[in-house]
Each structure stands twice: as structure tokens, then as C-alpha cells.
Write a protein that holds these residues in place. Structure first.
Motif, PDB file in Angstrom:
ATOM      1  N   ASN A 283      18.778 -51.257  53.577  1.00  0.00           N
ATOM      2  CA  ASN A 283      18.569 -49.612  53.852  1.00  0.00           C
ATOM      3  C   ASN A 283      17.302 -49.784  55.417  1.00  0.00           C
ATOM      4  N   HIS A 286      20.229 -50.272  58.202  1.00  0.00           N
ATOM      5  CA  HIS A 286      21.496 -49.322  57.696  1.00  0.00           C
ATOM      6  C   HIS A 286      20.767 -47.996  58.349  1.00  0.00           C
ATOM      7  N   GLN A 287      19.101 -47.829  58.396  1.00  0.00           N
ATOM      8  CA  GLN A 287      18.748 -46.466  58.808  1.00  0.00           C
ATOM      9  C   GLN A 287      18.670 -46.819  60.532  1.00  0.00           C
ATOM     10  N   MET A 290      22.381 -46.302  62.769  1.00  0.00           N
ATOM     11  CA  MET A 290      21.933 -45.151  62.314  1.00  0.00           C
ATOM     12  C   MET A 290      21.366 -43.858  63.581  1.00  0.00           C
ATOM     13  N   ASN A 432      28.461 -34.184  64.390  1.00  0.00           N
ATOM     14  CA  ASN A 432      27.956 -35.462  64.500  1.00  0.00           C
ATOM     15  C   ASN A 432      26.712 -35.841  64.202  1.00  0.00           C
ATOM     16  N   ASP A 435      25.546 -35.236  60.719  1.00  0.00           N
ATOM     17  CA  ASP A 435      25.808 -35.613  59.724  1.00  0.00           C
ATOM     18  C   ASP A 435      25.239 -36.450  59.291  1.00  0.00           C
ATOM     19  N   LEU A 436      24.569 -37.514  60.460  1.00  0.00           N
ATOM     20  CA  LEU A 436      23.654 -38.459  60.709  1.00  0.00           C
ATOM     21  C   LEU A 436      22.124 -38.381  60.647  1.00  0.00           C
ATOM     22  N   GLU A 438      21.482 -35.836  58.256  1.00  0.00           N
ATOM     23  CA  GLU A 438      21.558 -35.988  57.366  1.00  0.00           C
ATOM     24  C   GLU A 438      21.534 -37.264  55.981  1.00  0.00           C
ATOM     25  N   THR A 439      22.514 -38.278  57.048  1.00  0.00           N
ATOM     26  CA  THR A 439      22.365 -39.697  56.504  1.00  0.00           C
ATOM     27  C   THR A 439      21.461 -40.494  56.190  1.00  0.00           C
ATOM     28  N   GLU A 442      18.838 -39.515  53.217  1.00  0.00           N
ATOM     29  CA  GLU A 442      19.282 -40.035  51.900  1.00  0.00           C
ATOM     30  C   GLU A 442      18.959 -41.447  52.129  1.00  0.00           C
ATOM     31  N   ILE A 443      18.833 -41.351  53.219  1.00  0.00           N
ATOM     32  CA  ILE A 443      18.141 -43.119  53.552  1.00  0.00           C
ATOM     33  C   ILE A 443      16.839 -44.028  53.318  1.00  0.00           C
TER      34      ILE A 443
END
Length: 447
Positions: A283, A286-287, A290, A432, A435-436, A438-439, A442-443
């Protein structure tokens, strides 16, 4: 008897000469025609100071003096004895000129190149041989773009506005989002060694007052205005940093949650702890990815905003140029119609003179009238030639103005298309970015 006849002949010749001199003095003397309104020029531009003999006559062999009484020496440009003395005053060295072709038509207009702030003043054009004189005022202007800066202390925002390279000294105004004028905390103006003014102003606002501000710098004498706008989002009042710092704070909170979760898992068992740590590592990786993508999106959005601002400035300048060209076209059209009317009047007057000359025979008692009509015919022919040349010049200027209007219109169309594309790309970047963000949230919740 013979002496009496000789005396009568001498008296007749003298009387004829006196009549001719009076006719020249009262009927053929030219007057000087100049502008009735002040002329305005921007620094660095070239300008024509108009001055015309009316009725027109050949001024090539005449002395022409252009001067300013406030200068020493006062001569700006001096033409005497078929020679032009260009450097009567060092301020105008190699920057003034007269057109020989125009002088032949009685046009003694002076071309002044690369206008400077020191050129502002009252000018006089004089032809001493005929006593014709005219005056005009030249107003010099200089403008520059406006730059705004912003800073924040607690719940107050400090706006600073600055612009340099103005002349005459301009005024600074602050306007809120409703267009109402605001009171500035401080406004300063300083004159540089080049004679140009630098102005700066500061105003303080809080969240309850406004989130949009305009700084306007204007000079009424030259009818010039420049302004800059800045919008502050509500987030700026909540966090004293940019979006990247907000993400950093969110990550710090997430790390605290991670430490708490790891501690609980460790107590439940080593195996579960290893699995959880592995998931957390993925995570976090991934973070990080992002966040890097979000940073790139922010940078690209900033570039697009700068491109949009430059495009809007170019579009505004093009629209203003088209407006001025249309005004110039209308003025030239009116001038052409006036010249055409004058030319028709000249032709009608010429026909009348020719008819009178054909009807009259050169008898002794009509000789004086014949001379007057012959001189009037010559002057009328010169005037017709001047009107014809001015008409041709006006039509040529109208054609050139129309071509430039077409070019500027095409340029405007291209800028408008480019603006639509930039706005389209900017909206994509904003989507974009949302959306990023928000991602990333969530992470953080998963962690």
C-alpha cells in the motif's frame, strides 16, 4: 508732350507692380494647419508631428523651423538653405527628419523616431519667409504589465501588486470580487533614472471579506490601463501551504494509524503481523506512486494555466488592435470622402475659370483680370494635385489597414481555437487530479 507720355507710362508700370504685390500679399499667403488635440505617443514608437501649409505650396526651398521653447538650444529640427541641421539640440540627434516629397506639397510634418520620455512638450513649426506658424502638444506614455504576489499569516492574506515602466505617474486601485474599490494599506511610487515610474501597493483581506482580488494600474492622460487578477480558494484559509503539503500531512496521519495497527497485529500473532506488514508495504508503494503521479498532474496543470493566461493576454491585445484598426478605417473612409468632395469642387472651379479665360480677350482694360485668373488657375492646379495625392495616399492606407484587419482576425480565430484546446486539457488534468486524490485517500483508509 513726349515727357508727359513717358511719365504716364512709368506711373502705369509702378501701379501695376503695386497691385501685383498686394494681390500676392493678401490673396496668396499660406497659413499653417496643425492638430487641435494633443498627440499621444508611447515610448520607443515613431510618430509624425503633422503640419501643413494651406493652400499648399512647394516648401523645398523655404526655411523650416521645428522648436520647443523650454529647450536650450530650442531647435528640434532646422532646415535652411537646402540643408537640414539635424542636431540643433542633442536630445534629438539623428531622430528627426522631413520628407522631400511631402515638402513639395506643402507638408512640413516632422517624423520623430524612438520616442523618449523627455520628448513630451509643446512643439512649434514655423516657415519664417511667409510668417506661417502652428503649435501642438506631444504627450508621452509608457505602460507595463502588473504582477501580483500573495502570502498568508493566520487567517489574513496579504496581496502585493507591482508594476514598473510607467509614464506619466499612474494610479493603483484594488477591487474585490464584486468590483468595489478597496482601501490599500500602502501605495508607493518611485521615479527611476530613466524617467519611468515604478508603483507598488499592498492590501490585506480575511476569509470573510473576499477570495478574489483585482489590482488595476491606470493612467488617464494616455488612456491606458493594466490589471492582474487572483483567486484564492477556501482551502487556502484552512491550510497554510499548497496541496502537496496537505498530502504530506495526510501521510503523517496514515503512518500513525499504521503504527497502531502493527502493534495490535503483533500482539495477536507473528504470522498475522508479517502478512499485514507485507500488505502495508504494498500500500505504501502504491501510495508513493500515486503521490508522484499527483505531483506530475499538478505541474502539468500549472503549465496549462500559464499557457491559458498568455493566450488570453494575446487574444485581448489582438482584439484591441482590431478595434483600433476599425476606428482607423472609419477615419480614413471619412477623410477619403472629404478629399473626393474637395477634388470635385476644385474641378468645378477650374471649369469656371477656363470658361472665363476662353470668353475674355487680352484687351488692355482686362489684362489685370486675365493675370489674376491665370494665377488663380495655377494655384488651383497645385491644390488639385495635393488633393489627388492625398486621396491616393488615403486609399492606399485604407487597403493596408484592411489587410492588417484580415491578418488580425485570422490571428484571433487561431488564438480562440488554441484557448478551447487548452481549457479542454486543463479540465482533463483537474479530473485526473481529483481521481488521484480520491485514490490516495482510499489507500490511507486501507492502511
Amino acid at each position: 508732350m513726349q515727357k508727359s507720355r513717358m511719365k504716364d507710362k512709368v506711373l502705369l508700370v509702378l501701379l501695376h507692380g503695386v497691385i501685383l504685390l498686394l494681390t500676392w500679399h493678401y490673396g496668396g499667403q499660406s497659413q499653417m494647419i496643425g492638430p487641435t488635440q494633443p498627440l499621444i505617443a508611447m515610448t520607443g514608437d515613431d510618430i509624425i508631428l503633422p503640419c501643413q501649409l494651406e493652400p499648399a505650396r512647394d516648401a523645398v526651398d523655404l526655411t523650416v523651423e521645428w522648436s520647443r521653447r523650454d529647450l536650450k538650444p530650442r531647435f528640434v529640427h532646422l532646415k535652411r538653405d537646402d540643408a537640414e541641421l539635424l542636431t540643433q539640440n542633442s536630445l534629438y540627434s539623428r531622430r528627426t527628419s522631413l520628407s522631400i516629397n511631402k515638402l513639395k506639397c506643402g507638408d512640413i510634418s516632422l517624423k520623430l523616431s524612438k520616442v523618449q520620455v523627455s520628448d513630451a512638450g509643446t512643439y512649434s513649426c514655423l516657415v519664417p519667409e511667409i510668417g506661417a506658424k502652428s503649435g501642438m502638444e506631444l504627450v508621452i506614455g509608457s505602460i507595463s504589465s502588473v504582477v501580483m504576489e500573495i502570502s498568508k499569516v493566520k487567517n489574513e492574506i496579504f496581496f502585493k501588486c507591482k508594476s514598473n515602466g510607467w509614464y506619466p505617474e499612474p494610479e493603483v486601485f484594488w477591487l474585490n470580487s464584486q468590483g468595489n474599490q478597496m482601501t490599500a494599506e500602502s501605495t508607493n511610487s518611485a521615479k527611476g533614472s530613466d524617467g519611468l515610474y515604478t508603483v507598488s501597493s499592498t492590501v490585506t483581506v480575511n476569509k470573510r471579506q473576499t477570495n478574489s482580488l483585482t489590482c488595476r494600474v491606470q493612467q488617464k492622460n494616455i488612456n491606458q490601463t493594466e490589471e492582474a487578477h487572483m483567486h484564492v480558494s477556501a482551502d487556502f484559509f484552512l491550510v497554510q501551504c499548497n496541496p502537496a503539503v496537505q498530502i504530506t500531512i495526510s501521510v503523517a496521519v496514515c503512518l500513525i494509524l499504521i503504527v497502531t495497527t502493527v502493534f495490535l497485529i503483533w500482539k495477536c500473532g507473528q504470522k498475522k503481523t508479517k502478512i499485514k506488514i507485507h500488505d502495508e508495504d504494498e500500500n505504501e508503494l502504491h501510495q508513493t506512486e500515486m503521490k508522484e503521479r499527483l505531483q506530475r498532474e499538478c505541474e502539468e496543470k500549472k503549465i496549462l494555466k500559464n499557457e491559458l493566461q498568455n493566450n488570453e493576454e494575446d487574444l485581448e491585445r489582438v482584439q484591441e488592435t482590431i478595434k483600433r484598426l476599425m476606428e482607423q478605417k472609419t477615419s480614413l473612409k471619412n477623410q477619403r470622402e472629404k478629399l473626393f468632395t474637395l477634388l470635385q469642387e476644385d474641378k468645378t472651379e477650374m471649369k469656371e475659370i477656363m470658361k472665363k479665360l476662353e470668353r475674355e480677350t487680352p484687351k488692355l482694360d482686362k489684362e489685370k483680370k486675365m493675370h489674376r485668373r491665370g494665377d488663380k488657375k495655377t494655384n488651383l492646379e497645385k491644390r488639385m494635385k495635393v488633393h489627388e495625392d492625398l486621396l491616393k495616399m488615403t486609399e492606399k492606407l485604407m487597403e493596408e489597414t484592411e489587410n492588417i484587419i484580415i491578418q488580425m482576425t485570422e490571428r484571433k480565430g487561431k488564438l480562440e481555437k488554441d484557448k478551447e484546446q487548452i481549457i479542454k486539457h486543463l479540465r482533463e488534468k483537474q479530473r485526473n487530479e481529483r481521481d488521484l486524490e480520491e485514490t490516495v485517500r482510499e489507500i490511507c483508509e486501507k492502511i
